[in-house]
Enzyme design. Structure first.
Site, PDB file in Angstrom:
ATOM      1  N   LYS A 193       0.792  -1.325   0.199  1.00 29.77           N
ATOM      2  CA  LYS A 193      -0.308   0.173  -0.357  1.00 29.77           C
ATOM      3  C   LYS A 193       0.812   1.731  -0.289  1.00 29.77           C
ATOM      4  O   LYS A 193       2.394   1.120   0.821  1.00 29.77           O
ATOM      5  CB  LYS A 193      -0.677   0.146   1.352  1.00 29.77           C
ATOM      6  CG  LYS A 193      -2.369   0.822   0.841  1.00 29.77           C
ATOM      7  CD  LYS A 193      -3.079   0.474   0.515  1.00 29.77           C
ATOM      8  CE  LYS A 193      -4.893   1.004  -0.020  1.00 29.77           C
ATOM      9  NZ  LYS A 193      -5.876   0.078  -0.548  1.00 29.77           N
TER      10      LYS A 193
ATOM     11  N   GLY B 100     -24.215   3.677   1.196  1.00 31.82           N
ATOM     12  CA  GLY B 100     -23.257   4.272   0.974  1.00 31.82           C
ATOM     13  C   GLY B 100     -23.584   3.928  -1.044  1.00 31.82           C
ATOM     14  O   GLY B 100     -23.418   2.735  -1.093  1.00 31.82           O
TER      15      GLY B 100
ATOM     16  N   GLY C 120     -22.071   5.174  -3.747  1.00 34.99           N
ATOM     17  CA  GLY C 120     -20.398   5.485  -4.784  1.00 34.99           C
ATOM     18  C   GLY C 120     -20.774   4.382  -5.348  1.00 34.99           C
ATOM     19  O   GLY C 120     -21.804   3.140  -5.503  1.00 34.99           O
ATOM     20  N   ASN C 121     -19.195   4.010  -5.480  1.00 42.12           N
ATOM     21  CA  ASN C 121     -18.819   3.278  -7.018  1.00 42.12           C
ATOM     22  C   ASN C 121     -19.408   1.925  -6.333  1.00 42.12           C
ATOM     23  O   ASN C 121     -20.099   0.948  -6.857  1.00 42.12           O
ATOM     24  CB  ASN C 121     -17.664   3.433  -7.072  1.00 42.12           C
ATOM     25  CG  ASN C 121     -16.754   2.303  -7.944  1.00 42.12           C
ATOM     26  OD1 ASN C 121     -16.962   1.074  -7.900  1.00 42.12           O
ATOM     27  ND2 ASN C 121     -16.699   2.426  -9.292  1.00 42.12           N
TER      28      ASN C 121
HETATM   29  P1  NAD Z   1     -16.941   6.655  -2.995  1.00 42.06           P
HETATM   30  O1  NAD Z   1     -16.627   7.405  -2.703  1.00 42.06           O
HETATM   31  O2  NAD Z   1     -17.728   6.300  -4.702  1.00 42.06           O
HETATM   32  O3  NAD Z   1     -18.096   6.574  -2.568  1.00 42.06           O
HETATM   33  C1  NAD Z   1     -18.306   6.877  -1.127  1.00 42.06           C
HETATM   34  C2  NAD Z   1     -20.125   6.796  -1.082  1.00 42.06           C
HETATM   35  O4  NAD Z   1     -20.014   7.001   0.597  1.00 42.06           O
HETATM   36  C3  NAD Z   1     -20.734   7.913  -1.637  1.00 42.06           C
HETATM   37  O5  NAD Z   1     -21.891   8.012  -1.917  1.00 42.06           O
HETATM   38  C4  NAD Z   1     -20.344   8.863  -0.301  1.00 42.06           C
HETATM   39  O6  NAD Z   1     -21.389   9.524  -0.565  1.00 42.06           O
HETATM   40  C5  NAD Z   1     -21.241   7.689   0.475  1.00 42.06           C
HETATM   41  N1  NAD Z   1     -21.188   7.837   1.800  1.00 42.06           N
HETATM   42  C6  NAD Z   1     -19.657   9.098   2.711  1.00 42.06           C
HETATM   43  N2  NAD Z   1     -19.877   9.863   3.835  1.00 42.06           N
HETATM   44  C7  NAD Z   1     -21.049   8.999   3.853  1.00 42.06           C
HETATM   45  C8  NAD Z   1     -22.319   8.557   5.669  1.00 42.06           C
HETATM   46  N3  NAD Z   1     -21.501   9.441   6.261  1.00 42.06           N
HETATM   47  N4  NAD Z   1     -23.471   7.248   5.420  1.00 42.06           N
HETATM   48  C9  NAD Z   1     -23.768   7.003   4.487  1.00 42.06           C
HETATM   49  N5  NAD Z   1     -22.726   7.296   2.854  1.00 42.06           N
HETATM   50  C10 NAD Z   1     -21.504   7.852   2.456  1.00 42.06           C
HETATM   51  O7  NAD Z   1     -16.023   5.099  -2.971  1.00 42.06           O
HETATM   52  P2  NAD Z   1     -15.973   3.826  -3.223  1.00 42.06           P
HETATM   53  O8  NAD Z   1     -15.082   3.364  -4.583  1.00 42.06           O
HETATM   54  O9  NAD Z   1     -17.694   3.043  -3.717  1.00 42.06           O
HETATM   55  O10 NAD Z   1     -15.736   2.889  -2.129  1.00 42.06           O
HETATM   56  C11 NAD Z   1     -16.422   2.657  -1.285  1.00 42.06           C
HETATM   57  C12 NAD Z   1     -15.272   1.814   0.448  1.00 42.06           C
HETATM   58  O11 NAD Z   1     -15.051   0.825  -0.677  1.00 42.06           O
HETATM   59  C13 NAD Z   1     -14.512   2.420   1.018  1.00 42.06           C
HETATM   60  O12 NAD Z   1     -14.526   1.993   2.019  1.00 42.06           O
HETATM   61  C14 NAD Z   1     -12.882   1.792  -0.147  1.00 42.06           C
HETATM   62  O13 NAD Z   1     -12.478   1.886   0.001  1.00 42.06           O
HETATM   63  C15 NAD Z   1     -14.010   0.170  -0.125  1.00 42.06           C
HETATM   64  N6  NAD Z   1     -13.203  -0.711  -1.101  1.00 42.06           N
HETATM   65  C16 NAD Z   1     -13.463   0.392  -2.938  1.00 42.06           C
HETATM   66  C17 NAD Z   1     -12.859  -0.803  -3.727  1.00 42.06           C
HETATM   67  C18 NAD Z   1     -13.049  -0.392  -4.941  1.00 42.06           C
HETATM   68  O14 NAD Z   1     -13.115  -0.324  -6.021  1.00 42.06           O
HETATM   69  N7  NAD Z   1     -14.166   1.580  -5.604  1.00 42.06           N
HETATM   70  C19 NAD Z   1     -12.585  -2.058  -3.641  1.00 42.06           C
HETATM   71  C20 NAD Z   1     -11.872  -2.652  -2.032  1.00 42.06           C
HETATM   72  C21 NAD Z   1     -12.962  -1.813  -1.480  1.00 42.06           C
END
Ligand code: NAD
Length: 435
Positions: A110, A229, A231-232
């Site tokens: 990391k 959440g 997001g992605n």
């Molecule tokens: P992202 O930024 O696309 O989405 C995050 C979402 O969480 C957003 O919709 C945001 O509005 C929401 N959010 C923020 N604070 C919040 C709260 N208090 N309550 C509810 N929702 C809230 O991020 P992502 O890529 O979707 O990643 C999300 C999680 O998944 C992270 O912990 C990341 O480390 C983990 N993760 C992501 C991936 C990946 O491929 N993107 C892979 C493994 C793990």
């Protein structure tokens, strides 16, 4: 908050106690466990970056390489003000286990830079990304350590990094001996990225939901799911779970949550968000989302809903000793990294709530990153369908192994996953004669 690296070490100690009886040479086993408590190497430095105003600013940077017994180190690079040495050490350790869970041939690493990326212009972010590559140029490569995007880094960041790494290595070696595209994953499609990478983490989680429901004897249409959440990860999880017939009753983002008892369509909610609407007021502002039965909830209320499956997909540490006793879900799929604190974990375990841990649930992302690397190395690219078809059996096998271990040992989902992952790494270290 507790030191994340100490948490990672404490988890390893719990698993080591359960594994030790499987090894004849206990002294050697203990030596290997000691070795795995600390990353192989942590590289630290100061990046000097010219800002748009002509001044030079320094940024603290790290790369932690935990273990490469099973293959090259693999792990993201995050740009965040809270990045610190112990965080990257912990995250690199968890990457080692995550890669071992689905059996992909990588170890864990990391990286991170202490920076608030919102304060930097695009040109400054580009210079910072290039400075980071100069800092680790000799320590990364397709057979050494393969970075990827993480918090606040994107496909564009990887594109700048590919370009810089190729330039630096060409200058140093006179010609290109290694494949720059295979040195970074999470790249844009136009620069050797993989089809399906965007949805891979969410889709991988939906495959896990399917396996878990089957193992618990539950039917999709009567299985209620709340996703924190959107997001992605959360949106793709919800879209694929909905496609597979599961009843998504609640979703949320940072602004709030919505609840529809009869189930909602996440595709419509996403379309509404993409059109500039908000989840909480979508019934008013977006006709495609209009649903008279929709209720607004707070994020805390979403976490405490009486649903079959709760899916934290936003942030770390959202279920803590403060709210764990209020959780009514029958099962939790950790799509975010570290959404449950260790104290909350034991409360949930005592309450009999099944937790599918992050290293298994969200491993779809790194698995498709591995597919990206394979495609870059062979210079032959797969269709979207091919990528998704290859992901499914890896996720399903990883779930089956966890489930069998859980039934055999009576341990929690988390400990069961770790038992398989840590054993794979220990065996690889021993076979190499290391440790
Ligand atoms: P992202 O930024 O696309 O989405 C995050 C979402 O969480 C957003 O919709 C945001 O509005 C929401 N959010 C923020 N604070 C919040 C709260 N208090 N309550 C509810 N929702 C809230 O991020 P992502 O890529 O979707 O990643 C999300 C999680 O998944 C992270 O912990 C990341 O480390 C983990 N993760 C992501 C991936 C990946 O491929 N993107 C892979 C493994 C793990």
């Amino acid at each position: 908050m507790s030191d994340p690296h100490q948490n990672a070490v404490a988890q390893l100690e719990v698993v080591a106690k359960l594994l030790v009886d499987q090894y004849q040479d206990k002294k050697r086993f203990k030596q290997v466990i000691e070795k795995l408590k600390t990353p192989d190497r942590v590289i630290e430095g100061q990046l000097k970056v010219k800002m748009d105003n002509g001044q030079v600013r320094q940024f603290k940077a790290f790369r932690s390489q935990h273990n490469n017994a099973r293959g090259p180190y693999k792990g993201g690079i995050r740009f965040h003000p809270d990045v610190n040495k112990f965080e990257v050490m912990a995250l690199s350790t968890w990457m080692t286990w995550k890669c071992a869970v689905t059996g992909i041939p990588y170890g864990g690493s990391k990286g991170g830079v202490v920076v608030n990326p919102r304060e930097l212009s695009q040109a400054e972010l580009e210079r910072l990304s290039r400075a980071y590559v100069n800092f680790v140029a000799d320590d990364i490569g397709p057979w050494t350590d393969i970075p990827a995007p993480d918090v606040s880094t994107t496909g564009q960041t990887m594109a700048w990094m590919v370009d810089e790494w190729e330039k630096v290595r060409r200058q140093r070696d006179g010609q290109m001996h290694e494949n720059p595209l295979a040195t970074f994953t999470g790249k844009p499609l136009a620069l050797g990225g993989s089809q399906g990478r965007d949805e891979a983490t969410g889709l991988g989680g939906a495959y896990i939901l399917e396996k878990m429901a089957r193992a618990l004897g539950k039917k999709p249409q009567t299985t209620t799911v709340a996703v924190q959440g959107f997001g992605n990860v959360g949106s793709w999880f919800a879209i694929h779970a909905h496609r597979l017939g599961y009843k998504i009753v609640a979703i949320s983002d940072s602004k709030g949550a919505i609840y529809v008892e009869t189930g909602l369509d996440p595709n419509k909610a996403l379309a509404c968000k993409q059109a500039g609407g908000q989840l909480g007021d979508s019934a008013k502002s977006c006709p495609s989302c209009a649903n008279k039965k929709m209720e607004k909830l707070t994020n805390d209320q979403l976490l405490e809903l009486d649903v079959d499956v709760l899916v934290p997909s936003a942030l770390e540490n959202v279920i803590t000793s403060q709210n764990a006793h209020k959780i009514k879900a029958k099962a939790i799929i950790e799509m975010a990294n570290g959404p449950i604190t260790p104290e909350a974990d034991s409360i949930l375990d005592k309450k009999g709530i099944l937790v599918i841990p992050d290293v298994l649930a969200n491993a779809g992302g790194v698995t498709v990153s591995y597919f990206e690397w394979v495609q870059n190395l062979q210079g032959y690219y797969w269709s979207h369908e091919e990528v998704l078809t290859k992901l499914k059996p890896l996720m399903e096998t990883a779930f089956d192994q966890m489930w069998q271990m859980k039934e055999k040992t009576g341990q929690s989902g988390r400990v069961s996953v770790y038992l398989t992952a840590v054993k794979r790494v220990v065996d690889a270290v021993m076979l190499r004669g290391r440790g």
